[in-house]
Design a protein around this motif. Structure first.
Motif, PDB file in Angstrom:
ATOM      1  N   ASP A 166       0.811  -1.215   0.000  1.00 10.37           N
ATOM      2  CA  ASP A 166       0.000   0.000   0.000  1.00 10.37           C
ATOM      3  C   ASP A 166       0.846   1.267   0.000  1.00 10.37           C
ATOM      4  O   ASP A 166       1.950   1.311   0.565  1.00 10.37           O
ATOM      5  N   ASN A 167       0.268   2.307  -0.598  1.00  4.17           N
ATOM      6  CA  ASN A 167       0.871   3.637  -0.618  1.00  4.17           C
ATOM      7  C   ASN A 167       2.305   3.628  -1.124  1.00  4.17           C
ATOM      8  O   ASN A 167       3.179   4.315  -0.601  1.00  4.17           O
ATOM      9  N   THR A 168       2.545   2.827  -2.139  1.00  7.11           N
ATOM     10  CA  THR A 168       3.844   2.837  -2.811  1.00  7.11           C
ATOM     11  C   THR A 168       3.910   4.040  -3.742  1.00  7.11           C
ATOM     12  O   THR A 168       2.991   4.290  -4.522  1.00  7.11           O
ATOM     13  N   VAL A 169       5.012   4.765  -3.661  1.00  8.24           N
ATOM     14  CA  VAL A 169       5.191   5.991  -4.440  1.00  8.24           C
ATOM     15  C   VAL A 169       6.280   5.775  -5.480  1.00  8.24           C
ATOM     16  O   VAL A 169       7.370   5.293  -5.159  1.00  8.24           O
ATOM     17  N   THR A 170       5.993   6.119  -6.725  1.00 10.21           N
ATOM     18  CA  THR A 170       7.011   6.158  -7.768  1.00 10.21           C
ATOM     19  C   THR A 170       6.859   7.475  -8.510  1.00 10.21           C
ATOM     20  O   THR A 170       5.768   8.056  -8.553  1.00 10.21           O
ATOM     21  N   ALA A 171       7.950   7.951  -9.083  1.00 10.34           N
ATOM     22  CA  ALA A 171       7.921   9.225  -9.793  1.00 10.34           C
ATOM     23  C   ALA A 171       8.601   9.086 -11.140  1.00 10.34           C
ATOM     24  O   ALA A 171       9.468   8.225 -11.340  1.00 10.34           O
ATOM     25  N   GLY A 172       8.204   9.914 -12.067  1.00  7.58           N
ATOM     26  CA  GLY A 172       8.796   9.912 -13.397  1.00  7.58           C
ATOM     27  C   GLY A 172       8.362  11.146 -14.146  1.00  7.58           C
ATOM     28  O   GLY A 172       8.060  12.188 -13.538  1.00  7.58           O
TER      29      GLY A 172
END
Length: 455
Positions: A166-172
């Protein structure tokens, strides 16, 4: 909906846990022009609006066999997806493919709450579903951003529950906009290299201002590989807002349409048919209801404007028609054999007979658990075992498994099946939604909150 292109795969939501995985480094460009800590600040502000979607399906039957939801015929199948709150009173958005064909749907909040969800609307022509939960308190809701303002290179942030984390954050970054993956006539997906994986389906894609600009829906993976390779696709927020607002108001989209079969106008095609420039939608044929256009549209016409707005391609025309009120009259600017003209045509109903929603059904009236005496290796009775779980019962998604040994219900020690049933029935009779059950599994003990049947 199903993808028609090879190698495009739905963000399947079966929970899979793996060991030895290392976090991939953040893309070099993601947030490189942002002050240090800006992404973290955005995440801290918005992450409580992101939900885990828990979906229960009947046991999977062998190919060709019908699955019957009876106790003792296999384990219920639980799948995980993501969603986000769009209204503090309990409206949650997710993908259609996350929740369709479910026997039960639950929304799990970041603070540990879990609530049974009902489907408000779920159009069969769009991979979008609107759920409603009743929490008794206000939920933190997202703020919408303008997806039309996105540019390739803009920083984006994906939050969800990939593989159940849960609430895994990835950015790009935004890799491209208006992508056509041949999913629907309306495709204008946002392409991003932010890592999205199985279980991210239905989760939000945020811009650097913390506004939702898309819903993560599709990933691209070559061959049999099903992980992230930096090719993810999100439904734009402007499309989401249109569909979700219609679902909230009507329970269906009530989209408009024009009965044309169209194709893109390339530079070579524009020169061949005498259109002043590439772009627009070339009429290849009139559809089954083409006679309702009163002869004003012909094959070979190029639709270049819709109520004064430029039409960029056939998908743009389809989206403009979908948003127009059914029964209204719109003005189309067309090019016919090099001559520019305008015609007024009616907007028809895209789907005059929408398919009924397959609701997961009301809250179960039964617990759905069967118990038996548990024997130790020496033949002595050592407790109460869960012998069967009915996938239509309230306890189907509680985490219990057949073979679990029940040791306590609340604080009451349990030694017989009758005691287990009586303790759970007493808790349900007191109108409590859950019972705390201490179980032993593989020589380890853990407490499990078991959902009790409703009224």
């Amino acid at each position: 909906m199903r993808l028609s292109m090879p190698w495009f795969v739905r963000l399947a939501v079966i929970v899979v846990f793996a060991t030895g995985l290392q976090a991939a480094p953040a893309p070099a460009l993601a947030g490189s022009d942002q002050p240090p800590g800006m992404i973290a600040a955005v995440v801290a502000r918005v992450r409580d609006s992101v939900m885990r979607i828990v979906v229960v399906h009947p046991p999977e039957a062998p190919p060709g066999e019908k699955t019957m939801a009876k106790a003792g015929e296999g384990h219920p199948v639980t799948r995980i997806g993501s969603g986000f709150v769009i209204d503090p009173d309990g409206l949650v958005a997710t993908n259609r493919h996350v929740v369709e064909n479910a026997t039960a749907i639950f929304v799990a909040t970041p603070d540990g709450g879990r609530f049974r969800a009902e489907i408000v609307g779920m159009p069969h022509k769009a991979d979008i579903a609107l759920l409603r939960i009743h929490t008794g308190y206000k939920l933190p809701a997202i703020k919408w951003g303008n997806s039309d303002a996105l540019r390739p290179g803009d920083t984006v942030i994906a939050i969800g529950s990939p593989f159940g984390f849960d609430n895994t954050v990835t950015a790009g970054i935004v890799s491209s906009v208006n992508r056509d993956i041949m999913e629907t006539p309306f495709d204008d997906y946002i392409q991003t290299d932010a890592a999205i994986n199985h279980g991210n389906s239905g989760g939000p894609l945020f811009n650097i201002n913390g506004e939702v600009v898309g819903m993560n829906s599709v990933l691209y993976a070559p061959g049999t590989y099903s992980g992230s390779v930096g090719l993810g696709f999100a439904i734009p927020s402007n499309d989401l807002r249109f569909v979700l607002s219609r679902l909230e108001e009507y329970g269906q989209v009530r989209a408009g349409m024009l009965p044309f079969r169209t194709q893109s106008v390339t530079a070579m095609m524009a020169e061949a048919i005498g259109s002043p420039a590439p772009g627009g939608a070339l009429i290849a044929a009139l559809g089954p209801r083409g006679d309702e256009m009163n002869g004003l549209i012909q094959p070979g016409d190029v639709i270049r404007t819709f109520n004064g707005e430029v039409v960029t391609d056939p998908r743009d025309l389809a989206r403009k028609a979908a948003r127009a009120p059914i029964g209204s009259t719109v003005r189309l600017g067309i090019c016919r054999s090099g001559t520019i003209m305008a015609v007024n045509v009616p907007i028809l109903a895209y789907d005059p007979h929408p398919q009924p929603i397959q609701e997961p059904g009301p809250p179960p009236k039964m617990l759905g658990l069967q118990f038996s005496a548990a024997e130790g290796s020496d033949g002595t009775i050592r407790g109460v075992a869960v012998s069967a779980i009915d996938p239509t019962g309230s306890a189907a998604d509680s985490g219990l498994q057949t073979g679990d040994i029940i040791l306590r219900v609340q604080q009451q020690p349990i030694s017989t099946p009758e005691q287990a049933r009586a303790a759970l029935q007493a808790r349900a009779a007191a109108k409590q939604p859950y019972a705390a059950v201490l179980v032993e599994r593989n020589e380890k003990r853990t407490w499990i909150p078991v959902a009790l049947p409703g009224e």
